[in-house]
Design a protein around this motif. Sequence first.
Motif, PDB file in Angstrom:
ATOM      1  N   UNK A 145       0.868  -1.441   0.244  1.00 18.95           N
ATOM      2  CA  UNK A 145       0.040  -0.087  -0.083  1.00 18.95           C
ATOM      3  C   UNK A 145       0.971   1.344  -0.073  1.00 18.95           C
ATOM      4  N   UNK A 148       1.672   1.740  -3.372  1.00 15.29           N
ATOM      5  CA  UNK A 148       0.584   2.062  -4.395  1.00 15.29           C
ATOM      6  C   UNK A 148       0.274   3.501  -4.062  1.00 15.29           C
ATOM      7  N   UNK A 149       0.451   4.125  -2.791  1.00 18.28           N
ATOM      8  CA  UNK A 149       0.275   5.293  -2.414  1.00 18.28           C
ATOM      9  C   UNK A 149       1.355   6.265  -3.083  1.00 18.28           C
ATOM     10  N   UNK A 152       0.070   6.436  -6.798  1.00 18.35           N
ATOM     11  CA  UNK A 152      -0.884   7.305  -7.128  1.00 18.35           C
ATOM     12  C   UNK A 152      -0.685   8.678  -6.608  1.00 18.35           C
ATOM     13  N   UNK A 154      -0.701   9.670  -3.267  1.00 19.86           N
ATOM     14  CA  UNK A 154      -1.278   9.814  -2.225  1.00 19.86           C
ATOM     15  C   UNK A 154       0.055  10.103  -1.202  1.00 19.86           C
ATOM     16  N   UNK A 159      -2.600  11.734   3.277  1.00 16.33           N
ATOM     17  CA  UNK A 159      -3.518  10.362   3.511  1.00 16.33           C
ATOM     18  C   UNK A 159      -4.133  10.441   4.719  1.00 16.33           C
ATOM     19  N   UNK A 162      -6.723  12.934   4.654  1.00 16.24           N
ATOM     20  CA  UNK A 162      -7.637  12.901   3.485  1.00 16.24           C
ATOM     21  C   UNK A 162      -9.061  13.097   4.201  1.00 16.24           C
ATOM     22  N   UNK A 163      -9.904  13.845   3.204  1.00 17.14           N
ATOM     23  CA  UNK A 163     -11.310  14.074   3.581  1.00 17.14           C
ATOM     24  C   UNK A 163     -12.149  13.184   2.621  1.00 17.14           C
ATOM     25  N   UNK A 164     -12.326  12.027   2.614  1.00 16.68           N
ATOM     26  CA  UNK A 164     -12.955  11.124   1.469  1.00 16.68           C
ATOM     27  C   UNK A 164     -14.516  11.474   1.882  1.00 16.68           C
TER      28      UNK A 164
ATOM     29  N   UNK B  89      -7.467   2.832  -5.602  1.00 21.61           N
ATOM     30  CA  UNK B  89      -7.251   4.209  -5.412  1.00 21.61           C
ATOM     31  C   UNK B  89      -7.953   4.860  -4.152  1.00 21.61           C
ATOM     32  N   UNK B  91      -9.050   2.991  -1.551  1.00 19.79           N
ATOM     33  CA  UNK B  91      -8.088   2.156  -0.275  1.00 19.79           C
ATOM     34  C   UNK B  91      -6.900   3.014  -0.207  1.00 19.79           C
ATOM     35  N   UNK B  92      -6.080   3.192  -0.894  1.00 23.43           N
ATOM     36  CA  UNK B  92      -4.921   3.981  -0.926  1.00 23.43           C
ATOM     37  C   UNK B  92      -4.963   5.299  -0.484  1.00 23.43           C
ATOM     38  N   UNK B  93      -5.988   5.984  -0.799  1.00 23.31           N
ATOM     39  CA  UNK B  93      -6.211   7.274  -0.378  1.00 23.31           C
ATOM     40  C   UNK B  93      -6.926   7.465   0.818  1.00 23.31           C
ATOM     41  N   UNK B  94      -7.849   6.806   1.333  1.00 25.09           N
ATOM     42  CA  UNK B  94      -8.502   7.187   2.465  1.00 25.09           C
ATOM     43  C   UNK B  94      -8.844   5.952   3.469  1.00 25.09           C
TER      44      UNK B  94
END
Lengths: 164, 173
Positions: A145, A148-149, A152, A154, A159, A162-164, B89, B91-94
Amino acid sequence: MWFVTSVGFWLLAVAAHAVLCRLRLPFTAVGRFLLANLAIGTALAWLVCRSYGIWSAPTFSALLVFGFLSELYLFLSTLAVASISATVLLTLRNRSLSEEQLSVLLNGQRMVSLRVERLLAAGLLSESASQVRLTAAGTILGTRFLRLKAFLGHTTAAHDHAEP
Amino acid sequence: MTVYCVSGLIGVSTLYFCLHFGIYVFALRTLSASRSERFILLYHLVAAVVFSTLVLVAATACTEPSALTTAVGLVFAHGIYSMSFLELWSLAQGSYSITLLLRVMRGGSVPTSQLREELAAIGERKKRNRIAALAGLGLLGRHGDELKLTAPGRLVSQGLKCLLWITNPGETG
């Protein structure tokens, strides 16, 4: 016909998952679905290959429809269990609450505890003397991860905020 | 003609998938705009709608049933590609669990109570954001001080309840 067969086999996989989730097995819910899906998916592959041939459009499409529906189901079922949004919607299902009451019911510490429990059950964390550490599987997943971060874009700091 | 049509559909679609992913990797990945959920969702959603329309129209022009079957398969292949990408995407972000895993990874061995203290604040912030997002989507409404589900919210909640009945998970959250 291939489409109906594919949807039918997917429904069968979901039903098999429901049964497996009620049995005492050493697997997580995702593991149980993968088990059901592997068995039912293999049966579907055998059936469509026999009916239409290996290199045929219906075989190719039936397996893709089954694959898509399975992925969608897995995504939605994990969302229902672990997503904060889903928990808010489920908590407010039969009653209206103020934000303060909701905060008491879904407090941050409880959310962390639940996740630690799930990561322990999945074998990604281990706990001894009230300390948690990563297992080998957890280290592999964490490293992947992190990669991956980075790929991408991130960053870890971004992260965490982050405010998803 | 039919063989060319079906293999043409598969060939062009494969090229398109490579191009769509390649554009993200080589051009969009480094842009700050591409780190927003809205951008990445639209990048896949718009592409999926355009691709599905074009591939189905092209297949109907082929006049052979296997072309339409192939086209339907390709539409679902796009679904698998986009959903896998968006899941990884987000999962990696948040993901809260991944944040927790990475926190333990940084610390080596972390007291459970410290982990709970540190990450509870992230959970609280996420919860506030999700409540605002659900209200923005029209799934929640405010009646005075109280939060209440709207009719679409009740429908989504019912769907989630059905999924929970299937998976029988015990505690959620």
